[in-house]
Write a protein that holds these residues in place. Structure first.
Motif, mmCIF file in Angstrom:
data_model
loop_
_atom_site.group_PDB
_atom_site.id
_atom_site.type_symbol
_atom_site.label_atom_id
_atom_site.label_comp_id
_atom_site.label_asym_id
_atom_site.label_seq_id
_atom_site.Cartn_x
_atom_site.Cartn_y
_atom_site.Cartn_z
ATOM 1 N N ASN A 59 3.444 -3.620 -3.650
ATOM 2 C CA ASN A 59 2.430 -2.931 -4.140
ATOM 3 C C ASN A 59 0.711 -4.157 -3.532
ATOM 4 O OD1 ASN A 59 3.694 -0.610 -5.332
ATOM 5 N ND2 ASN A 59 3.271 -1.039 -7.065
ATOM 6 N N LEU A 60 1.374 -5.132 -2.996
ATOM 7 C CA LEU A 60 0.191 -5.754 -2.356
ATOM 8 C C LEU A 60 -0.797 -4.985 -1.251
ATOM 9 C CD1 LEU A 60 1.120 -9.607 -3.442
ATOM 10 C CD2 LEU A 60 -0.960 -8.242 -4.137
ATOM 11 N N LYS A 61 -1.668 -5.040 -0.658
ATOM 12 C CA LYS A 61 -2.211 -4.855 0.479
ATOM 13 C C LYS A 61 -3.095 -6.045 0.565
ATOM 14 C CE LYS A 61 -3.388 -0.704 -0.745
ATOM 15 N NZ LYS A 61 -3.165 -0.770 -2.535
ATOM 16 N N VAL A 62 -3.547 -5.674 1.904
ATOM 17 C CA VAL A 62 -4.182 -6.289 2.452
ATOM 18 C C VAL A 62 -5.927 -6.558 1.896
ATOM 19 C CG1 VAL A 62 -6.063 -7.407 4.319
ATOM 20 C CG2 VAL A 62 -3.426 -7.728 5.213
ATOM 21 N N GLY A 63 -5.902 -7.117 1.465
ATOM 22 C CA GLY A 63 -7.915 -7.493 0.409
ATOM 23 C C GLY A 63 -7.841 -7.314 -1.233
ATOM 24 N N ASP A 64 -6.579 -7.622 -1.428
ATOM 25 C CA ASP A 64 -6.509 -7.083 -3.448
ATOM 26 C C ASP A 64 -6.501 -8.648 -2.883
ATOM 27 O OD1 ASP A 64 -5.273 -4.864 -2.871
ATOM 28 O OD2 ASP A 64 -3.600 -4.951 -2.947
ATOM 29 N N MET A 65 -7.513 -8.827 -4.381
ATOM 30 C CA MET A 65 -7.271 -9.914 -5.273
ATOM 31 C C MET A 65 -6.173 -10.266 -6.567
ATOM 32 S SD MET A 65 -10.309 -12.017 -5.059
ATOM 33 C CE MET A 65 -11.270 -10.964 -5.088
ATOM 34 N N LEU A 66 -6.140 -11.292 -6.071
ATOM 35 C CA LEU A 66 -5.075 -12.259 -7.430
ATOM 36 C C LEU A 66 -5.932 -12.461 -7.973
ATOM 37 C CD1 LEU A 66 -2.162 -13.449 -5.490
ATOM 38 C CD2 LEU A 66 -2.289 -11.130 -6.628
#
Length: 349
Positions: free
Chosen positions: A296-303
């Motif tokens: 489900n990771l997308k560009v702009g997600d924060m880890l």
């Protein structure tokens, strides 16, 4: 001084021999002198000296190099065998071992009789010393080495009954050049010698660097590679190294070994590994997520991680933690400033 017979004593001695009073014994050197004294009218007992100490001397095998000098030469070439074996292993990319099996002095003609025909003989100049040495490699090992350089398997290499071809000689010279480098390093504590190949020959009978009865020191090595092994011989004429034989003493040699070898080994190790590549990584942080979260990771997600923003990074070399550092920018590029080394007791976090 020995007693000199006068004419009267000589006449009396000859008369006694004619009358049979004295029996001539060629093997006894004292009998005529004793009889001559008796015939001259003098009395006394015969005095016999101690038996002469006779020592057999073989003119074919004269010993001109002392045992101490032979031990020094053996120690010197033990270092050569180790360095050459390491250099050969790196060049062939396989394990190659070289070690001394014998060192002795003999005549040059005896050395030639020990060599096979054909073989790989190399005449070596050793300036500033005058004359030549010989480095000979047996076909049983030089052909497997050449086969290895050409991409074949050394265990199944065929040993032809002929001399080296021009192409094979070119490849063999690469091996010889590495042996000369190791030989130069081994002799450096004693004298700086510039070894170089002056000529090559396959027939030992065609090589006459010294008279047949000249004394030479022959150092025998065994080279092992895979399932193959063969001999390598270094022939050192005595008249070549005679000017520097005084330097082969136990005291001087121990000093050379202690002071010179460590520094030489360090420099040689540095030169060999200086071009080695290593993978360097700076780990910013580590965390774990589920496979569903990864999908489900997308560009702009924060880890988010548990590492603090001001904590030092772990810098690894080939997967092993070696340094701590801080991230930053250097000349417009992302960089890491190393702050300290990681001790073996530390646990990577």
């Amino acid at each position: 001084m020995a007693h000199i017979l006068d004419q009267n004593e000589i006449d009396a001695l000859l008369a006694a021999v004619d009358q049979g009073t004295i029996i001539s014994e060629p093997d006894s050197a004292t009998a005529p002198a004793a009889s001559a004294s008796d015939s001259g009218g003098s009395s006394g007992s015969e005095v016999k000296g101690p038996p002469a100490q006779v020592r057999t001397y073989d003119f074919k095998r004269p010993e001109r190099v002392s045992k101490e000098q032979m031990r020094s030469l053996e120690s010197l070439h033990e270092g050569f065998s180790r360095n050459f074996g390491a250099s050969l292993s790196g060049y062939l990319r396989t394990i190659a071992e070289t070690y001394i099996v014998s060192i002795e002095q003999m005549t040059y003609s005896e050395f030639l009789q020990l060599l096979p025909n054909p073989t790989c003989m190399n005449l070596l100049s050793c300036a500033p010393l005058e004359g030549s040495m010989i480095l000979e490699i047996n076909p049983l090992i030089i052909y497997p080495i050449i086969d290895r350089l050409l991409g074949g398997g050394s265990d199944a290499a065929f040993i032809p009954d002929r001399g080296l071809t021009p192409l094979e000689s070119l490849l063999a010279n690469r091996i010889i050049s590495r042996a000369l480098d190791s030989l130069h390093d081994a002799w450096r504590p004693v004298r700086e010698l510039n070894f170089a190949i002056s000529a090559t020959e396959s027939n030992p009978a065609m090589v006459q660097i010294v008279p047949p009865n000249e004394v030479v020191v022959v150092v025998g090595f065994e080279i092992g590679m895979g399932g193959r092994s063969g001999m390598m011989s270094l022939c050192i004429p005595f008249n070549v190294i005679e000017p520097i034989m005084g330097e082969f003493t136990g005291h001087n040699w121990s000093m050379y070994r202690r002071d010179g070898d460590n520094q030489q080994s360090r420099q040689k190790l540095i030169s060999r590994i200086s071009g080695t590549t290593a993978e360097l990584r700076a780990n910013l942080a580590e965390t774990t997520i589920t496979l569903q979260e990864l999908m489900n990771l997308k560009v702009g997600d924060m880890l988010t991680t548990e590492r603090k923003s001001d904590s030092q990074l772990v810098v690894t070399i080939n997967g092993k933690s070696k340094f701590r550092g801080k991230p930053g920018i250097f000349r417009g590029h992302k960089a890491v400033s190393l702050t300290r080394t990681v001790s073996p007791q530390e646990v990577t976090k």
